[in-house]
Design a protein around this motif. Structure first.
Motif, short mmCIF file in Angstrom:
data_model
loop_
_atom_site.label_atom_id
_atom_site.label_comp_id
_atom_site.label_asym_id
_atom_site.label_seq_id
_atom_site.Cartn_x
_atom_site.Cartn_y
_atom_site.Cartn_z
N ARG A 2 -15.07 12.51 -11.90
CA ARG A 2 -15.46 13.40 -10.82
C ARG A 2 -14.48 13.28 -9.64
N ILE A 3 -14.07 12.05 -9.32
CA ILE A 3 -13.22 11.87 -8.15
C ILE A 3 -11.93 12.65 -8.27
N SER A 4 -11.31 12.61 -9.46
CA SER A 4 -10.02 13.28 -9.58
C SER A 4 -10.21 14.80 -9.61
N CYS A 14 2.21 14.10 -7.94
CA CYS A 14 2.01 13.07 -8.97
C CYS A 14 3.27 12.85 -9.78
N ILE A 15 4.00 13.94 -10.04
CA ILE A 15 5.21 13.83 -10.85
C ILE A 15 6.26 12.98 -10.12
N ARG A 16 6.34 13.17 -8.82
CA ARG A 16 7.31 12.38 -8.06
C ARG A 16 6.84 10.93 -7.88
N CYS A 17 5.52 10.74 -7.84
CA CYS A 17 4.96 9.43 -7.49
C CYS A 17 4.77 8.51 -8.69
N ARG A 18 4.17 9.07 -9.73
CA ARG A 18 3.84 8.32 -10.96
C ARG A 18 3.11 7.01 -10.69
N GLY A 19 2.16 7.10 -9.82
CA GLY A 19 1.27 5.95 -9.60
C GLY A 19 1.88 4.83 -8.80
N THR A 20 3.07 5.04 -8.23
CA THR A 20 3.70 3.91 -7.55
C THR A 20 3.75 4.06 -6.05
N LYS A 21 3.88 5.31 -5.54
CA LYS A 21 4.13 5.47 -4.11
C LYS A 21 2.92 5.91 -3.31
N MET A 22 1.84 6.22 -4.00
CA MET A 22 0.61 6.67 -3.34
C MET A 22 0.86 7.88 -2.43
N ILE A 31 -5.04 8.87 -11.63
CA ILE A 31 -4.53 9.02 -13.01
C ILE A 31 -4.46 7.66 -13.69
N THR A 32 -3.98 6.66 -12.94
CA THR A 32 -3.93 5.31 -13.51
C THR A 32 -5.32 4.83 -13.88
N VAL A 33 -6.27 5.07 -12.97
CA VAL A 33 -7.64 4.63 -13.23
C VAL A 33 -8.17 5.31 -14.49
N LYS A 34 -7.92 6.64 -14.60
CA LYS A 34 -8.39 7.39 -15.76
C LYS A 34 -7.76 6.82 -17.04
N MET A 94 -6.52 -2.22 -6.49
CA MET A 94 -7.66 -1.30 -6.47
C MET A 94 -7.81 -0.56 -7.82
N ASP A 95 -6.68 -0.19 -8.45
CA ASP A 95 -6.74 0.52 -9.73
C ASP A 95 -7.44 -0.34 -10.79
N GLU A 96 -7.07 -1.61 -10.79
CA GLU A 96 -7.62 -2.51 -11.81
C GLU A 96 -9.11 -2.74 -11.56
N PHE A 97 -9.44 -2.93 -10.25
CA PHE A 97 -10.84 -3.10 -9.87
C PHE A 97 -11.66 -1.90 -10.33
#
Lengths: 414, 249
Positions: A2-4, A14-22, A31-34, A94-97
C-alpha cells in the motif's frame, strides 16, 4: 504494498537512485522493502504457513470490545527473535527492519476482549505462545490467500505484515520464565503489580505489553485483552509511574547533564537538571516529515508534568510515556532524580510511522552515552543550540520546565 | 495521645497556604504547638507556619511527633464544615480522626519518610516594607495578564511593583504615606514569578498586612500573621513565605 502504491514516486528518480541515494526523500526504499518481503511471501504454499513465531501477536482495536486477535509468524523456521526485539532494531537499516516486520504474517480471528477472564483453548494457546521467552513453532491455515495490502503502519504500533482469516491454528506452547508462569497463574495479582513484577525480574517492556495485550495477567475475573496500540502506552505509563515514584527518593543530579543523539532523520536531546522530578517531552516535526506533510514551518509541541504528575492524557500521546520510561530508567540507574527536559527534532524525509519503540530505544541508547556537564541551565541550552535546527528560543517558549529552571531556586541560598 | 481542637476558618487558611506550594506536608507537634514547613518541588517557594498552643481551643499533645498528610484530603474534609465550626482532631493508629459537628471522618496518614523535610535557606535582608495585603493584591492582579514575572523595587520613599511584556506594561507605586512601615537605603530591585505571589495572596484570607524583605536579585521573604478574631489576641498563627528571584536575562 500500500505504501508504495499511494506515494507515486516518479520512475525517473528510482532509476537514478536504485535504492542508494534516497532521492524520493523517504527514509527507506519502498522497492528494496518490496524485494525483501515478496520472496518470503512466495515461500508460502497454498493457504498454510509454518514458521517460528518470535513470538508475535497483534490485537486490533476496531470493533472493541469485539476485536481481532492475530497470532503471527514469518514464513521462516529458526531463531526469529530479532523480528520482535526493538532493542536490536535501532542498529539495522530501515529497509531491513521493515522487511522483517512486514513479513510477520498474521492469522486473524474475532475475539471478545472479556473472553480472557475465561479463555477458550485457542486463546489459551495464543496466550502461552505470546508469553514464550523464545520463538515457538506455529502452523496457521488461512481461509483466504494473504493479501499484502493488509499491512499495519501506524505511529504507535510497530509495522506488521498482511493477514488472512484463520481456519486452523496449531501452536507449540513455548518456554516460560518462572515469574511469567507465576503472574499468569496468580488469579489475585493485579495487572499493574504483575507488570512491575515482570519488569523487576528483567522481562523487557515489549514482552510485558504483549502479555498485557493477550489478557494473560490481572485479577482473573477481570482479565481482558487490550488492543496492541493501547497496551504499548499502558505499559510505558504504568512502568514509568513506578520507576518515577522510586527515583523521587533519591537526591538530585549534581549538574546539568546534556545528552545528544543524532540518528537517521532525527535529533534527540535531553537536559537533566539538578532539581526535583519534573518532565517534559517535546517534538518538532519539520515540513515533509510524517506528521507535518503540508506545513511550511517546523511545529514545536511540548507536553509537561510537574513533580506530582499529570491528570490528563498528554496531547503528544505514546511517545511521551515511551521517553518517560527511558529517562526514568536512566535516573534509576544513576540513583538520582532530576528535572528532565527531552526534545526531539524530526526532519523532512522521516515520513514513515514506525511505532513508539523508536523513541524509547533511541532515548535509551542516548542515555547510555556519557553526558556533557554544565553548571547552569543556560550553558546547557547554549550548547544544545549548536545541534538544533529549531532555534532554542522556540523550544524554550513552549517549555514547561523552563519557567522553573530559569528561576534561581532557593537551593542557591542553602 | 494527641487531641486538638481548632476553628475551621484557621485550619482552612493553613491548608490553603500549604497548598500554594505542596500537596503533601509534614506537621511537627510538641507541647508548645504545631509547626509545618514545606518547599515546592521546583524549589522556588517555601512556606513555614507556626500554630502556637494558645490558638487552639483544646490542645493535648503528650509527646513530640510528626504527622504527614495529603493536603488535598485535608481540604476535602474541611469542606464538610462551615467556617464558624470547630473541628476536633485526634490520632488513631495510622489515621487522623476529624470530628465536625455530627460528622466523624478519618483520613489515612502518609509515611513520614515519603514527605521531604525542606532544607532551610539562609536568607536575610535588612530592607523591608510593611504594606496592606489588599494594596499588594491590586498590584499583582494588574500585572497578571501582562507577564509571568513581577519586578519589585524599594527605595527610601516608595515601593513599586512592575510587569512588562513586549507590548504591555503595568506598574503600581505605593508612596511612603500609603505604607505602614518602610526601611531602605537607596533603591533595591528584584523580579519574582508572579504565579506564586498571586496564589499566596489569594490564600491569605485573614491577614491584613504583610512584611516584605528583599534586596537586589535576592529571595523575597514575606512575613504574615493570621487574624484570630476576638479573644486569643495575644497569640497568632504566623508564617514566613520565601520566594526565589527570577533572574532577568
Amino acid at each position: 504494498m500500500r505504501i508504495s502504491k499511494s506515494l507515486k514516486i516518479p520512475a525517473s528518480l528510482c532509476i537514478r537512485c536504485r535504492g542508494t541515494k534516497m532521492l524520493c526523500g523517504l527514509s527507506y526504499c519502498p522497492i528494496t522493502v518490496k524485494n525483501l518481503v515478496e520472496p518470503k511471501l512466495k515461500q508460502i504454499k497454498g493457504n498454510e504457513l509454518t514458521g517460528s513465531s518470535p513470538p508475535s501477536v497483534f490485537v486490533g482495536r476496531f470493533g472493541y470490545p469485539k476485536v481481532r486477535l492475530y497470532p503471527s509468524s514469518p514464513p521462516v523456521i529458526g531463531d526469529t527473535s530479532d523480528y520482535e526485539d526493538p532493542g536490536r532494531w535501532i542498529n539495522i537499516a530501515m529497509d531491513e527492519f521493515l522487511s522483517k516486520r512486514l513479513s510477520l504474517l498474521r492469522g486473524g480471528m474475532i475475539a471478545e476482549v472479556h473472553g480472557a477472564s475465561d479463555p477458550t483453548r485457542t486463546l489459551q494457546d495464543v496466550q502461552l505462545m505470546s508469553m514464550s521467552r523464545e520463538p515457538t513453532t506455529v502452523n496457521m491455515q488461512f481461509s483466504k490467500s494473504l493479501s499484502s495490502d493488509r499491512s499495519v503502519l501506524d505511529d504507535h504500533v510497530t509495522p506488521m505484515g498482511p493477514w488472512s482469516p484463520l481456519k486452523k491454528l496449531e501452536i507449540e506452547p513455548g518456554k516460560h520464565e518462572l515469574v511469567v508462569e507465576k503472574v499468569w497463574g496468580d488469579a489475585d495479582f493485579k495487572a499493574q503489580n504483575a507488570m512491575f513484577e515482570l519488569y523487576k525480574s528483567g522481562i523487557k517492556e515489549y514482552r510485558i505489553s504483549k502479555i498485557l495485550s493477550v489478557g494473560a495477567i490481572g485479577v482473573s475475573k477481570k482479565r481482558k485483552m487490550v488492543p496492541t496500540r493501547w497496551s504499548i502506552t499502558a505499559t510505558d505509563k504504568s512502568l514509568s509511574d513506578q520507576v518515577v515514584a522510586d527515583i523521587k527518593g533519591y537526591s538530585t543530579v549534581d549538574e546539568h547533564l546534556v545528552y545528544v543523539r543524532k540518528t537517521s532523520g532525527n535529533l534527540f536531546m535531553a537536559i537533566l537538571s539538578p532539581r526535583s522530578w519534573m518532565f517534559e517531552w517535546g517534538e518538532s516535526w519539520f515540513p515533509g516529515s510524517t506528521w507535518n506533510q503540508w506545513g511550511s514551518a517546523a511545529q514545536v509541541e511540548i507536553d509537561h508534568e510537574g513533580y506530582y504528575g499529570r491528570k490528563d492524557y498528554p496531547g503528544i500521546g505514546g511517545c511521551y510515556y515511551a521517553s518517560r520510561l527511558a529517562v526514568a530508567e536512566a535516573l534509576a540507574t544513576m540513583k538520582r532524580q532530576a528535572t528532565a527536559t527531552l526534545w526531539r527534532e524530526i526532519y523532512p524525509g522521516f515520513n514513515l510511522p514506525v511505532g513508539v519503540w523508536f523513541v524509547r530505544e533511541n532515548m535509551r541508547a542516548m542515555f547510555a552515552t556519557k553526558p556533557y556537564r554544565f553548571s547552569t541551565f543556560q550553558d546547557a541550552v547554549d550548547f544544545l543550540s549548536k545541534y538544533t535546527k529549531v532555534p532554542v528560543k522556540y523550544w524554550l517558549a513552549k517549555s514547561g520546565n523552563y519557567p522553573f529552571l530559569r528561576t534561581g531556586g532557593l537551593d542557591d541560598y542553602l | 495521645m494527641m487531641r486538638i481542637s481548632i476553628s475551621v476558618k484557621n485550619l482552612k487558611e493553613v491548608a490553603d497556604l500549604l497548598n500554594t506550594v505542596v500537596t503533601e506536608a509534614k506537621f511537627k507537634l510538641d507541647k508548645t504547638g504545631i509547626s509545618v514547613k514545606a518547599v515546592d518541588p521546583a524549589h522556588v517557594a517555601m512556606i513555614s507556619i507556626d500554630l502556637p498552643k494558645d490558638i487552639f481551643n483544646e490542645f493535648q499533645v503528650d509527646e513530640e511527633e510528626e504527622i504527614s498528610l495529603d493536603v488535598e484530603r485535608l481540604k476535602a474534609v474541611i469542606k464538610l464544615a462551615s467556617s464558624s465550626d470547630l473541628v476536633t482532631i485526634s490520632k488513631e493508629k495510622e489515621k487522623l480522626k476529624f470530628e465536625i459537628g455530627n460528622i466523624v471522618k478519618s483520613i489515612s496518614l502518609l509515611d513520614n519518610n515519603s514527605v521531604t523535610t525542606p532544607r532551610i535557606p539562609q536568607i536575610s535582608s535588612e530592607y523591608f516594607v510593611v504594606l496592606g495585603k489588599s494594596d499588594l493584591e491590586k498590584g499583582l492582579r494588574a500585572a497578571e495578564d501582562v507577564s509571568d514575572a513581577i519586578r519589585l523595587t524599594l527605595t527610601d520613599s516608595d515601593f513599586k511593583a512592575r510587569s512588562m511584556s513586549d507590548s504591555e506594561e503595568s506598574e503600581m507605586v505605593l508612596p511612603k504615606d500609603m505604607l505602614k512601615e518602610i526601611f531602605c537605603k537607596g533603591p533595591v530591585k528584584s523580579s519574582y514569578p508572579l504565579e506564586y505571589l498571586l496564589k499566596l495572596v489569594k490564600s491569605l484570607a485573614s491577614a491584613d498586612e504583610m512584611k516584605m524583605s528583599f534586596k537586589d536579585d535576592y529571595p523575597l521573604t514575606i512575613e504574615f500573621t493570621l487574624n484570630q478574631g476576638k479573644g486569643n489576641a495575644e497569640k497568632h498563627i504566623s508564617g514566613v513565605f520565601l520566594l526565589a528571584p527570577r533572574m532577568e536575562q
